[in-house]
Design an enzyme around this catalytic site. Structure first.
Site, PDB file in Angstrom:
ATOM      1  N   GLY A   1      -2.469 -13.824  -3.517  1.00 25.24           N
ATOM      2  CA  GLY A   1      -2.216 -12.677  -2.651  1.00 25.24           C
ATOM      3  C   GLY A   1      -3.450 -12.085  -2.005  1.00 25.24           C
ATOM      4  O   GLY A   1      -3.403 -10.991  -1.437  1.00 25.24           O
TER       5      GLY A   1
ATOM      6  N   ARG B   1      12.209  -1.302   9.688  1.00 31.02           N
ATOM      7  CA  ARG B   1      13.662  -1.365   9.902  1.00 31.02           C
ATOM      8  C   ARG B   1      14.326   0.014   9.947  1.00 31.02           C
ATOM      9  O   ARG B   1      15.194   0.258  10.780  1.00 31.02           O
ATOM     10  CB  ARG B   1      14.319  -2.202   8.805  1.00 31.02           C
ATOM     11  CG  ARG B   1      13.865  -3.659   8.802  1.00 31.02           C
ATOM     12  CD  ARG B   1      14.421  -4.429   7.630  1.00 31.02           C
ATOM     13  NE  ARG B   1      14.002  -3.868   6.341  1.00 31.02           N
ATOM     14  CZ  ARG B   1      12.817  -4.056   5.798  1.00 31.02           C
ATOM     15  NH1 ARG B   1      11.913  -4.810   6.423  1.00 31.02           N
ATOM     16  NH2 ARG B   1      12.512  -3.524   4.638  1.00 31.02           N
TER      17      ARG B   1
ATOM     18  N   ASP C   1     -11.516  -9.700  10.744  1.00 29.68           N
ATOM     19  CA  ASP C   1     -11.350  -8.529   9.877  1.00 29.68           C
ATOM     20  C   ASP C   1     -12.714  -7.937   9.517  1.00 29.68           C
ATOM     21  O   ASP C   1     -12.908  -6.717   9.563  1.00 29.68           O
ATOM     22  CB  ASP C   1     -10.597  -8.931   8.608  1.00 29.68           C
ATOM     23  CG  ASP C   1     -10.320  -7.732   7.721  1.00 29.68           C
ATOM     24  OD1 ASP C   1      -9.605  -6.808   8.170  1.00 29.68           O
ATOM     25  OD2 ASP C   1     -10.817  -7.707   6.583  1.00 29.68           O
TER      26      ASP C   1
ATOM     27  N   VAL D   1     -12.812   0.570   5.805  1.00 29.17           N
ATOM     28  CA  VAL D   1     -13.906  -0.280   5.332  1.00 29.17           C
ATOM     29  C   VAL D   1     -14.015  -0.126   3.815  1.00 29.17           C
ATOM     30  O   VAL D   1     -14.184   0.978   3.311  1.00 29.17           O
ATOM     31  CB  VAL D   1     -15.246   0.106   5.985  1.00 29.17           C
ATOM     32  CG1 VAL D   1     -16.371  -0.787   5.455  1.00 29.17           C
ATOM     33  CG2 VAL D   1     -15.167   0.020   7.505  1.00 29.17           C
TER      34      VAL D   1
ATOM     35  N   LEU E   1     -13.475   2.178  -1.638  1.00 33.73           N
ATOM     36  CA  LEU E   1     -14.897   2.476  -1.844  1.00 33.73           C
ATOM     37  C   LEU E   1     -15.359   3.590  -0.899  1.00 33.73           C
ATOM     38  O   LEU E   1     -14.950   3.628   0.265  1.00 33.73           O
ATOM     39  CB  LEU E   1     -15.743   1.219  -1.599  1.00 33.73           C
ATOM     40  CG  LEU E   1     -15.497   0.039  -2.545  1.00 33.73           C
ATOM     41  CD1 LEU E   1     -16.367  -1.149  -2.139  1.00 33.73           C
ATOM     42  CD2 LEU E   1     -15.779   0.436  -3.980  1.00 33.73           C
TER      43      LEU E   1
ATOM     44  N   GLY F   1      -6.881  -4.920  -2.124  1.00 29.94           N
ATOM     45  CA  GLY F   1      -5.828  -4.666  -3.101  1.00 29.94           C
ATOM     46  C   GLY F   1      -5.071  -3.408  -2.766  1.00 29.94           C
ATOM     47  O   GLY F   1      -5.654  -2.417  -2.308  1.00 29.94           O
TER      48      GLY F   1
ATOM     49  N   LYS G   1     -14.613  -4.244  10.718  1.00 30.01           N
ATOM     50  CA  LYS G   1     -15.213  -3.296   9.774  1.00 30.01           C
ATOM     51  C   LYS G   1     -16.662  -2.966  10.135  1.00 30.01           C
ATOM     52  O   LYS G   1     -17.068  -1.797  10.112  1.00 30.01           O
ATOM     53  CB  LYS G   1     -15.136  -3.861   8.348  1.00 30.01           C
ATOM     54  CG  LYS G   1     -13.704  -3.960   7.824  1.00 30.01           C
ATOM     55  CD  LYS G   1     -13.642  -4.662   6.479  1.00 30.01           C
ATOM     56  CE  LYS G   1     -12.202  -4.773   5.984  1.00 30.01           C
ATOM     57  NZ  LYS G   1     -12.108  -5.508   4.695  1.00 30.01           N
TER      58      LYS G   1
ATOM     59  N   THR H   1       0.417   0.696   7.864  1.00 31.15           N
ATOM     60  CA  THR H   1       0.729  -0.602   8.468  1.00 31.15           C
ATOM     61  C   THR H   1      -0.561  -1.227   8.995  1.00 31.15           C
ATOM     62  O   THR H   1      -1.626  -0.612   8.972  1.00 31.15           O
ATOM     63  CB  THR H   1       1.709  -0.448   9.644  1.00 31.15           C
ATOM     64  OG1 THR H   1       1.019   0.120  10.768  1.00 31.15           O
ATOM     65  CG2 THR H   1       2.879   0.452   9.278  1.00 31.15           C
TER      66      THR H   1
ATOM     67  N   LYS I   1      -7.057  -0.540  10.676  1.00 26.92           N
ATOM     68  CA  LYS I   1      -8.343  -0.612  11.392  1.00 26.92           C
ATOM     69  C   LYS I   1      -8.196  -0.738  12.893  1.00 26.92           C
ATOM     70  O   LYS I   1      -9.180  -0.654  13.626  1.00 26.92           O
ATOM     71  CB  LYS I   1      -9.158  -1.801  10.862  1.00 26.92           C
ATOM     72  CG  LYS I   1      -9.549  -1.687   9.415  1.00 26.92           C
ATOM     73  CD  LYS I   1     -10.301  -2.900   8.936  1.00 26.92           C
ATOM     74  CE  LYS I   1      -9.395  -4.079   8.695  1.00 26.92           C
ATOM     75  NZ  LYS I   1      -8.498  -3.900   7.538  1.00 26.92           N
TER      76      LYS I   1
ATOM     77  N   ILE J   1       0.839  -1.205   0.000  1.00 33.57           N
ATOM     78  CA  ILE J   1       0.000   0.000   0.000  1.00 33.57           C
ATOM     79  C   ILE J   1       0.873   1.253   0.000  1.00 33.57           C
ATOM     80  O   ILE J   1       0.639   2.191  -0.773  1.00 33.57           O
ATOM     81  CB  ILE J   1      -0.946  -0.002   1.219  1.00 33.57           C
ATOM     82  CG1 ILE J   1      -1.918  -1.177   1.147  1.00 33.57           C
ATOM     83  CG2 ILE J   1      -1.729   1.320   1.288  1.00 33.57           C
ATOM     84  CD1 ILE J   1      -2.775  -1.350   2.386  1.00 33.57           C
TER      85      ILE J   1
END
Length: 820
Positions: free
Chosen positions: A665, A508, A679, A610, A614, A798, A683, A556, A580, A476
């Site tokens: 993925g 790191r 998860d 969420v 969108l 994604g 949301k 993150t 979240k 991301i």
């Protein structure tokens, strides 16, 4: 007649002196000129230091004096032909010997009066102007050295002598009548009525030039320095500062009073009295037109203000008490006391109730001012009519200056709005009835940020700078950086937003650059030059930089980063995050973060919590703000689980479909983190809280799709082995749904104040039936959308779509910050 003046930075090397000769040569073709010179760059400070060393009995002053001598002798050898050097070198040596005798006297008697110090400092200009005059002569220019002590008369106020203009003007005029050659004049120095050497104080060489310009009724006065003129702000603190073409004497004096060191008020007094225009020009960029200071500034009328200046190391003293109300003479006593102590008051602010008076002084005078005031008002303090004087230290003054303010309502509103949006608190304000200057007292730590914020608000209103601090450079984070790089030019042109990445960190390393890291290579630079990551230090550095319009981006999924959110918001830094964890933690923390952002006037945006990119949360909030009421929310909020159940038709084993989702993925490294429903629960909990429900995670009913016997496996491979034993059970579940002409969907439902996540079958008429791939879908049933619920559908997972949502939140904050 034109008067030119060149400062210390302009004559700091022989090469620069040669460039001055080239600058001056064309002038002589137009009209007569005279030139005033400062000491070579840094020499005045060295002379003061020499005398201080001699006073302290430090014989090291002799070696320092040798350095000064060597510098002037080298200048003679570099500027003047060999055949002419001997007499000039002898004169330089004569002046150095005279200086050495004075220093030796200071060393012996251990005394250095202000009169002696003035004499010591005078050698800087006397040496430089003499050497430069000989350099002019060597270049076939008909020049003549003029020691200004011959013509400028002052009182005996050593260190800051007051000029007797009546005598001085006559002496200057007479000298020029009988000396037609180009006069090379010593700046800074003069002579008292007793024949003693005096100096004209800070920026004395500029003042010297103005004195000559006034006496000779010059057509103009040119001050040559190392900048392109009067700038809109200090370019060392505001990188986007630019030169103002024209300003009035009054504007220039106001700016110089508040720290603009290009020109000083004393310089303008003789020019103002004789209406002589002053030009500020750059020795290192001689073709640049510079700034013209005159009675009427015809150019620049479109500028609301002409400049922003500041003054550091200020203390604010507050005198208050009920016994001051309506008492005549309090102000008179107060300021007379300060005058007796020779303490200059920089700014005054008084409430109309007369209950309090606050004023600003230099911090070095604050303690003395407090003692003097409390002594003067000791009886009022003893009787309880007045409180002890309150002193606030580590403050600064920022001032917006411009004559056009009086013609444009809302200037102060723009100023205070810009400061407020960036969390800069104002301790006191002052504005004269002329509306030429609005001054504000702020924390010293905020001065650089304030200057940049105000410069942006008044001079760059067509473009706003947004400074990003990014934590998380995974898929991301990298996608976000790529988007910013691709859209940077377009945003600057169409949205008037200039986005910079001022800090970046991963697990790191971390790296900062307040001017902005290059988008294309910031990840590479992070790896090569970054320091070891420490989240506490990252946040502290971000706060220390104190950049305007700062946004912290958490890309993150870490629970550690969210612990710093409150401190970041309290530092007036906005937050954008797809993480979240903060909003699905305790309701108390969720509410704390929202209220902190509101209180601090910053933004806490998490649209991507969420539905990835969108528009779910914004749409929901818009409905609620417009008075709508949510009746029911149904949603497929896991792209992973939707891919699994829309792909699984019984022809493959369920465990293989999960493996396929992981290979593409779609799942977390451990698929159980998706299959356990947490998860999705997070949301729907966030959406529930957005509707106003005070739910905790334990209030959400969660169907865990991980079989009980697969939950304790330590490795993913062992988990898949256990999951395979349940393939038949899932297959039967799908067959039952197919027989009913239904498809399985893992749904989140919010209704009647209750939230749940569960695997259910949906029929052909249900909007979720046709859902495929990794799409999300949300049905909002509200009072307005009761018959036909609002449907929001699209990719819900994604890196790119999530990064796009984060980017949209950044732009939203940028537009808010730019609305001054």
């Amino acid at each position: 007649m034109k008067i030119l003046k060149f400062g210390g930075s302009s004559v700091s090397t022989s090469e620069r002196i040669k460039s001055i000769i080239k600058i001056v040569e064309p002038y002589q073709k137009d009209e007569p000129i005279a030139i005033v010179f400062s000491a070579f760059g840094g020499i005045t400070d060295k002379l003061i230091n020499l005398s201080t060393m001699a006073l302290a009995g430090d014989l090291g002053y002799k070696s320092e004096l040798e350095i000064i001598e060597k510098r002037h002798i080298e200048a003679v050898r570099e500027l003047i032909g060999v055949q002419c050097q001997s007499s000039i070198l002898a004169q330089v040596k004569f002046l150095i010997n005279e200086l050495e005798d004075i220093l030796h006297g200071i060393y012996l008697v251990k005394e250095r009066t202000t009169r002696t110090l003035d004499f010591v400092m005078s050698f800087g200009e006397r040496l430089s102007a003499y050497v430069i005059s000989e350099a002019f002569i060597d270049h076939k220019i008909d020049a003549e050295f003029l020691d200004a002590r011959k013509v400028i008369r002052t009182d005996s106020h050593y260190g800051y002598a007051k000029v007797d203009f009546k005598i001085t003007n006559k002496l200057i005029q007479h000298h020029f009548e009988i000396h037609p050659k180009l006069q090379i004049i010593t700046g800074f120095v003069a002579t008292s009525e007793n024949g003693e050497t005096t100096t004209l104080g800070r920026s004395g060489s500029d003042y010297t030039a103005a004195i000559f310009a006034g006496a000779l009724e010059a057509s103009s006065l040119e001050i040559w320095t190392d900048v392109d003129g009067m700038m809109t702000a200090d370019p060392r603190k505001v990188k986007k500062a630019f030169t103002v073409n024209e300003m009035t004497y009054e504007e220039a004096m106001e700016l110089s009073h508040f720290g603009a060191k290009v020109i000083f008020p004393s310089t303008m007094q003789p020019a103002l009295a004789n209406q002589i225009p002053i030009w500020i020009k750059n020795t290192f960029n001689p073709t640049f037109p510079g700034t013209k200071i005159s009675a009427q500034a015809t150019n620049g009328k479109n500028l609301l203000i002409k400049g922003i200046s500041s003054m550091d190391k200020i203390s604010l003293l507050s005198v208050q008490g009920s016994g001051l109300v309506g008492v005549v003479g309090v102000s008179s006593r107060l300021f007379a006391t300060l005058a007796n102590e020779k303490i200059s008051v920089i700014l005054i602010s008084q409430a109309s109730s007369e209950h309090s008076i606050c004023f600003a002084v230099e911090s070095s005078n604050a303690k003395r001012a407090k003692v003097a005031i409390e002594k003067e008002f000791q009886y009022e303090i003893l009787n309880g009519e007045m409180n002890e004087v309150i002193v606030e230290n580590e403050l600064a003054i920022v001032a917006a200056v411009g004559e056009n303010m009086k013609h444009n309502p809302g200037t102060s509103g723009r100023m205070f709005n810009a400061l407020g949006k960036n969390g800069i608190n104002i301790s006191a304000i002052a504005q004269g009835s002329s509306e030429l200057n609005i001054s504000a007292v702020i924390k010293q730590a905020d001065i650089s940020k304030a200057l940049n914020v105000l410069h942006e608000a008044f001079f760059l209103s067509d473009r706003k700078i947004v400074n990003l601090f990014l934590v998380g450079t995974g898929l991301i984070g990298k996608s976000l950086i790529k988007m910013i790089a691709n859209q940077h030019a377009k945003l600057a042109k169409n949205n008037l937003l200039e986005i910079t990445i001022a800090g970046v960190a991963n697990s790191r390393k971390m790296l900062f650059n307040e001017l902005g890291l290059p988008f294309e290579s910031c990840i590479e630079e992070l790896h090569q030059h970054g320091a070891p990551t420490n989240l506490q230090q990252f946040v502290e550095k971000m706060k220390e930089l104190n950049l305007s319009n700062s946004i912290f981006i958490d890309c993150t999924s870490s629970g550690d980063v969210i612990h710093y959110y409150e401190a970041i918001l309290n530092a007036n830094i906005s937050i954008v995050t797809p993480n979240k964890k903060a909003n699905s933690g305790s309701y108390q923390n969720y509410q704390l973060l929202k209220s902190t952002a509101f209180k601090r006037g910053v933004k806490f945006l998490y649209e991507t919590n969420v539905g990835a990119g969108l528009p779910v949360i914004n749409t929901l909030n818009d409905l609620l703000l417009s008075g709508d009421r949510v009746i029911r929310i149904e949603a497929v909020l896991s792209g992973t689980l939707n891919f699994i159940f829309s792909s699984y038709d019984g022809s493959k084993k369920f465990s293989d479909v999960v493996k396929e989702a992981q290979a593409k993925g779609y799942t977390e490294p451990d698929p159980r983190d998706d299959l356990n429903g947490m998860d999705v629960a997070r949301k729907i909990l966030i959406l529930a809280r957005e509707t106003g429900l005070k739910l905790e995670m334990e209030d959400v009913s969660i169907e865990n799709l991980v079989p009980q016997d697969c939950r304790e496996f330590t490795s993913v491979d062992d988990f898949y082995g256990g999951l395979a034993t349940h393939d038949i059970g899932v297959e039967q579940q799908v067959k039952k749904a197919t027989a009913k002409k239904e498809k399985l969907r893992y749904m989140a439902v919010l209704e009647n104040g209750k939230a749940e996540t569960k695997l259910v079958g949906v029929g052909e008429t249900h909007p979720f039936y046709s859902l495929a791939g990794s799409d999300n879908i949300i049905l909002l049933t509200t009072e307005r959308y009761s018959d036909r619920p609002m449907v929001i559908r699209g990719p819900g997972a994604g890196a790119e779509v999530t990064a796009a949502g984060v980017f949209a939140d950044v732009i939203r904050i940028g537009n808010y910050a730019g609305n001054y």
